[in-house]
Scaffold this motif. Structure first.
Motif, PDB file in Angstrom:
ATOM      1  N   GLN A 442       0.804  -1.222   0.000  1.00  0.00           N
ATOM      2  CA  GLN A 442       0.000   0.000   0.000  1.00  0.00           C
ATOM      3  C   GLN A 442       0.837   1.272   0.000  1.00  0.00           C
ATOM      4  O   GLN A 442       0.337   2.349  -0.289  1.00  0.00           O
ATOM      5  N   GLY A 443       2.125   1.149   0.387  1.00  0.00           N
ATOM      6  CA  GLY A 443       2.961   2.345   0.450  1.00  0.00           C
ATOM      7  C   GLY A 443       2.557   3.230   1.608  1.00  0.00           C
ATOM      8  O   GLY A 443       1.868   2.787   2.530  1.00  0.00           O
ATOM      9  N   PRO A 444       2.942   4.508   1.556  1.00  0.00           N
ATOM     10  CA  PRO A 444       3.729   5.162   0.511  1.00  0.00           C
ATOM     11  C   PRO A 444       5.212   4.785   0.576  1.00  0.00           C
ATOM     12  O   PRO A 444       5.653   4.140   1.524  1.00  0.00           O
ATOM     13  N   TYR A 445       5.975   5.228  -0.436  1.00  0.00           N
ATOM     14  CA  TYR A 445       7.353   4.786  -0.607  1.00  0.00           C
ATOM     15  C   TYR A 445       8.315   5.961  -0.762  1.00  0.00           C
ATOM     16  O   TYR A 445       7.925   7.060  -1.142  1.00  0.00           O
ATOM     17  N   ARG A 446       9.578   5.662  -0.489  1.00  0.00           N
ATOM     18  CA  ARG A 446      10.607   6.615  -0.933  1.00  0.00           C
ATOM     19  C   ARG A 446      10.566   6.639  -2.444  1.00  0.00           C
ATOM     20  O   ARG A 446      10.620   5.591  -3.089  1.00  0.00           O
ATOM     21  N   PRO A 447      10.469   7.814  -3.068  1.00  0.00           N
ATOM     22  CA  PRO A 447      10.327   7.844  -4.524  1.00  0.00           C
ATOM     23  C   PRO A 447      11.611   7.433  -5.237  1.00  0.00           C
ATOM     24  O   PRO A 447      12.715   7.791  -4.829  1.00  0.00           O
ATOM     25  N   GLY A 448      11.438   6.687  -6.319  1.00  0.00           N
ATOM     26  CA  GLY A 448      12.556   6.413  -7.208  1.00  0.00           C
ATOM     27  C   GLY A 448      12.892   7.671  -7.996  1.00  0.00           C
ATOM     28  O   GLY A 448      12.003   8.450  -8.354  1.00  0.00           O
ATOM     29  N   ILE A 449      14.186   7.871  -8.291  1.00  0.00           N
ATOM     30  CA  ILE A 449      14.612   9.112  -8.947  1.00  0.00           C
ATOM     31  C   ILE A 449      15.711   8.808  -9.959  1.00  0.00           C
ATOM     32  O   ILE A 449      16.560   7.942  -9.738  1.00  0.00           O
ATOM     33  N   CYS A 450      15.698   9.540 -11.077  1.00  0.00           N
ATOM     34  CA  CYS A 450      16.797   9.542 -12.037  1.00  0.00           C
ATOM     35  C   CYS A 450      17.450  10.922 -12.044  1.00  0.00           C
ATOM     36  O   CYS A 450      16.750  11.944 -11.991  1.00  0.00           O
ATOM     37  N   TYR A 451      18.763  10.935 -12.113  1.00  0.00           N
ATOM     38  CA  TYR A 451      19.547  12.174 -12.094  1.00  0.00           C
ATOM     39  C   TYR A 451      20.395  12.245 -13.366  1.00  0.00           C
ATOM     40  O   TYR A 451      21.114  11.295 -13.686  1.00  0.00           O
ATOM     41  N   ARG A 452      20.300  13.349 -14.054  1.00  0.00           N
ATOM     42  CA  ARG A 452      21.235  13.593 -15.154  1.00  0.00           C
ATOM     43  C   ARG A 452      22.263  14.601 -14.662  1.00  0.00           C
ATOM     44  O   ARG A 452      21.913  15.733 -14.300  1.00  0.00           O
ATOM     45  N   CYS A 453      23.506  14.181 -14.629  1.00  0.00           N
ATOM     46  CA  CYS A 453      24.594  15.018 -14.119  1.00  0.00           C
ATOM     47  C   CYS A 453      25.567  15.314 -15.251  1.00  0.00           C
ATOM     48  O   CYS A 453      26.104  14.392 -15.877  1.00  0.00           O
ATOM     49  N   GLU A 454      25.802  16.597 -15.502  1.00  0.00           N
ATOM     50  CA  GLU A 454      26.730  17.028 -16.545  1.00  0.00           C
ATOM     51  C   GLU A 454      27.807  17.901 -15.923  1.00  0.00           C
ATOM     52  O   GLU A 454      27.524  18.715 -15.037  1.00  0.00           O
ATOM     53  N   GLY A 455      29.034  17.718 -16.405  1.00  0.00           N
ATOM     54  CA  GLY A 455      30.114  18.508 -15.842  1.00  0.00           C
ATOM     55  C   GLY A 455      31.298  18.642 -16.781  1.00  0.00           C
ATOM     56  O   GLY A 455      31.485  17.832 -17.693  1.00  0.00           O
ATOM     57  N   VAL A 456      32.070  19.673 -16.512  1.00  0.00           N
ATOM     58  CA  VAL A 456      33.303  19.924 -17.267  1.00  0.00           C
ATOM     59  C   VAL A 456      34.416  20.209 -16.271  1.00  0.00           C
ATOM     60  O   VAL A 456      34.227  20.996 -15.325  1.00  0.00           O
ATOM     61  N   VAL A 457      35.559  19.551 -16.463  1.00  0.00           N
ATOM     62  CA  VAL A 457      36.729  19.831 -15.635  1.00  0.00           C
ATOM     63  C   VAL A 457      37.904  20.203 -16.530  1.00  0.00           C
ATOM     64  O   VAL A 457      38.112  19.598 -17.587  1.00  0.00           O
ATOM     65  N   THR A 458      38.644  21.228 -16.128  1.00  0.00           N
ATOM     66  CA  THR A 458      39.895  21.603 -16.797  1.00  0.00           C
ATOM     67  C   THR A 458      40.877  22.055 -15.739  1.00  0.00           C
ATOM     68  O   THR A 458      40.488  22.594 -14.694  1.00  0.00           O
ATOM     69  N   ASN A 459      42.141  21.811 -15.996  1.00  0.00           N
ATOM     70  CA  ASN A 459      43.209  22.252 -15.096  1.00  0.00           C
ATOM     71  C   ASN A 459      42.983  21.798 -13.655  1.00  0.00           C
ATOM     72  O   ASN A 459      43.251  22.541 -12.704  1.00  0.00           O
ATOM     73  N   GLY A 460      42.456  20.583 -13.500  1.00  0.00           N
ATOM     74  CA  GLY A 460      42.300  20.010 -12.158  1.00  0.00           C
ATOM     75  C   GLY A 460      41.134  20.556 -11.362  1.00  0.00           C
ATOM     76  O   GLY A 460      41.046  20.302 -10.151  1.00  0.00           O
ATOM     77  N   GLY A 461      40.219  21.289 -12.005  1.00  0.00           N
ATOM     78  CA  GLY A 461      39.097  21.876 -11.268  1.00  0.00           C
ATOM     79  C   GLY A 461      37.793  21.793 -12.048  1.00  0.00           C
ATOM     80  O   GLY A 461      37.763  21.457 -13.239  1.00  0.00           O
ATOM     81  N   ILE A 462      36.697  22.120 -11.365  1.00  0.00           N
ATOM     82  CA  ILE A 462      35.360  22.048 -11.961  1.00  0.00           C
ATOM     83  C   ILE A 462      35.040  23.377 -12.639  1.00  0.00           C
ATOM     84  O   ILE A 462      35.004  24.427 -11.993  1.00  0.00           O
ATOM     85  N   ASP A 463      34.789  23.318 -13.947  1.00  0.00           N
ATOM     86  CA  ASP A 463      34.333  24.506 -14.675  1.00  0.00           C
ATOM     87  C   ASP A 463      32.811  24.612 -14.655  1.00  0.00           C
ATOM     88  O   ASP A 463      32.260  25.719 -14.631  1.00  0.00           O
ATOM     89  N   ALA A 464      32.144  23.460 -14.709  1.00  0.00           N
ATOM     90  CA  ALA A 464      30.681  23.464 -14.756  1.00  0.00           C
ATOM     91  C   ALA A 464      30.141  22.203 -14.087  1.00  0.00           C
ATOM     92  O   ALA A 464      30.715  21.121 -14.226  1.00  0.00           O
ATOM     93  N   PHE A 465      29.033  22.396 -13.360  1.00  0.00           N
ATOM     94  CA  PHE A 465      28.400  21.297 -12.623  1.00  0.00           C
ATOM     95  C   PHE A 465      26.900  21.517 -12.763  1.00  0.00           C
ATOM     96  O   PHE A 465      26.356  22.495 -12.248  1.00  0.00           O
ATOM     97  N   LYS A 466      26.227  20.611 -13.478  1.00  0.00           N
ATOM     98  CA  LYS A 466      24.799  20.795 -13.755  1.00  0.00           C
ATOM     99  C   LYS A 466      24.054  19.503 -13.453  1.00  0.00           C
ATOM    100  O   LYS A 466      24.430  18.434 -13.924  1.00  0.00           O
TER     101      LYS A 466
END
Length: 720
Positions: A442-466
């Motif tokens: 009967q639930g209720p439940y912890r919801p299932g979730i999908c995550y799309r993670c995009e990122g760019v790294v240059t020179n040893g660091g994070i340029d973008a985190f989405k």
């Protein structure tokens, strides 16, 4: 917490009767003036004089016994021990002389009574310290007046006030009558941490004996005269209705008294079933099994797990979603980058599966109803039942018992409401009991979730985190505006990361199904933590950095740096070989870092060798309680990551009991070492924050050992 909208005069007799207490006493509580930010501590005489109803109190009777009326529940998290430790410390009494009774549901008196979000200690400890110290000073003042000496010449110890020079002493019980006539002093001096004799000590829990000798009253233990027992056959699909039913065979079961259709409230919707009421739970269960019900399952989607996740991933690729938090703009950086990381993480639906199945007792008496049960939010139940049954709030009396686990599920209103409407129908007291199959399907439940993670790294660091996530929004399901993003989108993500990554964004892509979602231990942090800390690991590897060093460069806040130092030290991180993973998450005011070490055994199977956990929860009470909660959280996280999940087929839940929804066994649980950071920052939560970092620390360790990146939970350890 708040002042009643229209304060009313209450007599001492009414006050004591409503508290379940009697006799002469020193009684202190809180009053929250509308114009003041801080509460004012007042005694009972002042409350009666000014027509104020106190919302929490300490009560010391003429025997010297101390009672606290607790407005929140004990569901295994340890507050039945922690609250007495706080009181006994500042009040200067023996721990065994402090008793707790549970308050009834009353939002006007107690404010928010929800036991969740690790809120009991972090929300109340300063008030409890001040209340206890105030009572101590009033008792000292009463003794000093009796002896005609300055109060500065007296001190309190072990439930007595002692005159230093003469050695004279009086028991608190001998002083309560005089002390009750004194005004509560303002700005009492609290102890320094270094002066604590009880707080921060690993004292044994006071409720252990109650729970092992059978004297603790859980919901299932509650019995009242004339009580019958009910079970309900509910539609196996969440929004289905009863078309018809045949109770011929049910009524042949000895002990069955009533059979009728029942409607149970679930926030803005109702669920239908057929109630069987009998003179025993066994008769009710047998009657339920004998029912023949035809269901109406029209007008809503019959979901399946594979399709759910396919749709989530599709909308992540086609929609930007509702922006929740953004700094800079990672999107153009990602679009223009020649090399980027673009990955999807998946987390499953989970059942709460508390050890104590759902149950509730209700007694409808025409002009009022009284409820008893394992309830995390008595004030919410009072509000809901009052509106649905058309009774004044004060005529809906909600009593808390001990809870055999809660994890957010027992803050829900459905099962007490169901007991209330059944009691009203039969015009008598009834206990409704859910089977394990009822609970899981009967639930209720912890919801299932999908995550799309995009990122760019240059020179040893994070340029973008989405990040964009698609999963059911508990707030939307409960009636919140659907054009607003999920407020828990970043739950579990370190604030220090956000402060130090220049181009970062989080968005919620709305996703709805007929499945009822609800809070689960650590709420969204339990799923967010897996995605975000796995992604941080992927970014670290792409940057060519050590995963812990990489986190250190973004977690620049001093307390985070100290926690990382400790984690590095206890795990031997600098001298590690293969098979180590790390994750650090933050929720409910507490940061927890974990390192997991794994190895491949001679038989080829992966084994978890050790887990090191470092928790910074600020001010705390009992280190043993903290360690137990972190250990329990890790076991729960292990199950959710590697063993069990809730799946759906044609609109119905597949897993109906523990034979299909397996739990970790003792031989699955690795050694866990817990370390507590020492500081005097404001108290954070303890019952939940130990869960989120485990799954990513484990999967990061698997990558470190095998080169295989796990992005979907649950996964089989045997298949690695």
């Amino acid at each position: 917490m708040s002042v009643p909208a229209s304060p009313k005069n209450i007599s001492r007799r009414d006050f004591l009767r409503s508290s379940g207490l009697t006799g002469a006493a020193l009684c202190l509580g809180f009053y929250f003036p509308a114009s003041a930010e801080a509460p004012k501590i007042i005694n009972q005489a002042e409350a009666e004089q000014f027509g104020i109803e106190m919302n929490s109190w300490i009560y010391i009777d003429t025997s010297g016994k101390v009672t606290l009326v607790s407005h929140r529940a004990e569901m295994g998290q340890g507050v039945y021990q922690s609250i007495p430790q706080i009181i006994a410390e500042e009040l200067e009494v023996n721990l065994n002389d402090v008793n707790i009774i549970f308050a009834k549901g009353n939002k006007e008196k107690y404010g928010n009574q929800i036991t969740g979000g690790s809120s009991t200690i972090r929300g109340s400890y300063k008030h409890l310290l001040n209340l206890s110290a105030t009572a101590r000073e009033m008792l000292i003042a009463a003794a000093a007046a009796k002896w005609d000496v300055p109060a500065s010449e007296c001190h309190a110890e072990a439930g007595f006030v002692i005159h230093k020079s003469s050695g004279r002493k009086l028991n608190y019980g001998e002083l309560v009558v005089d002390a009750s006539k004194l005004p509560a002093p303002k700005n009492v001096l609290l102890k320094k941490t270094s002066e604590y004799k009880l707080i921060r000590k690993p004292l044994h829990r006071q409720d252990t004996a109650l729970k092992t000798n059978g004297t603790a009253v859980f919901g299932l233990d509650k019995k009242i005269p004339g009580m019958l027992y009910a079970m309900v056959e509910r539609n196996p699909r969440f929004l289905g209705k009863v078309k018809s039913f045949d109770d011929t065979d049910t009524r042949k079961i000895p002990g069955v008294k009533h059979v009728f259709k029942v409607r149970m409230g679930v926030h803005n919707t109702f669920r239908e079933g057929v109630a069987v009421v009998a003179d025993s739970t066994w008769a009710a269960l047998q009657g339920k099994r004998a029912l023949k019900v035809e269901w109406d399952d029209s007008g809503f989607e019959h979901v399946g797990t594979e399709d759910l996740y396919s749709r989530m991933k599709t909308i992540l690729n086609t929609q930007e979603g509702l922006s929740f938090r953004k700094k800079g703009d990672p999107t153009p950086i990602i679009e223009q980058a020649q090399k980027k990381i673009d990955v999807v993480y998946e987390t499953p639906y989970q059942s709460h599966s508390c050890l104590e199945p759902l149950n509730c007792v209700a007694h409808y008496q025409g002009d009022q109803i009284e409820i008893w049960g394992p309830i995390q939010a008595p004030d919410w139940i009072q509000d809901y039942v009052s509106k649905d049954l058309g009774l004044p709030k004060e005529k809906v009396i909600v009593n808390m018992t001990f809870l055999g686990g809660g994890f957010g599920r027992k803050a829900f209103m459905d099962y007490p409401h169901e007991a209330a409407v059944i009691s009203k129908e039969i015009k008598g007291p009834v206990q409704v009991v859910w089977t394990r199959e009822d609970d899981m399907t009967q639930g209720p439940y912890r919801p299932g979730i999908c995550y799309r993670c995009e990122g760019v790294v240059t020179n040893g660091g994070i340029d973008a985190f989405k990040v964009r996530f698609a999963g059911q929004n508990i707030g939307h399901w409960q009636g919140a505006p659907k054009d607003k993003p999920n407020g828990s989108t970043t739950e579990g993500f370190l604030k220090a990361y956000y402060d130090n990554i220049q181009n970062i964004s989080f968005a919620d892509v709305p996703f709805e199904t007929p499945i009822p979602p609800l809070w689960w231990r650590s709420v969204y942090a339990s799923t967010n933590g897996f995605a975000y800390e796995s992604f941080m690991d992927e970014l670290a590897i792409a940057a060519g950095k050590d995963p812990l060093t990489f986190r250190r460069q973004y977690a620049k806040e001093e307390r985070c740096q100290q926690l990382i130092n400790k984690l590095e030290e206890v795990s031997g991180w600098k001298n590690r070989k293969k098979g180590y993973g790390v994750a650090i998450t933050e929720c409910f005011g507490t940061t927890v870092g974990q390192v997991v070490k794994i190895s491949r055994q001679a038989d080829g199977k992966i084994k978890i060798d050790q887990v090191w956990a470092v928790i910074d929860c600020g001010w705390y009470v009992n280190p043993d309680t903290i360690k137990a909660q972190v250990e329990g959280s890790i076991v729960m996280a292990l199950g959710a990551a590697t063993i069990h999940e809730i799946t759906f087929d044609n609109g119905m839940v597949v897993q109906k009991n523990f034979y299909a929804y397996n739990m970790p066994r003792i031989n699955d649980v690795p050694p866990v070492e817990v370390h507590i950071m020492e500081n005097n920052a404001d108290a954070g939560g303890v019952g939940e924050p130990g869960l989120p970092p485990f799954a990513p620390a484990l999967t990061n360790a698997i990558y470190d050992l095998t080169g295989k990146r796990i992005r979907k939970l649950p996964f089989s350890m045997a298949a690695i």
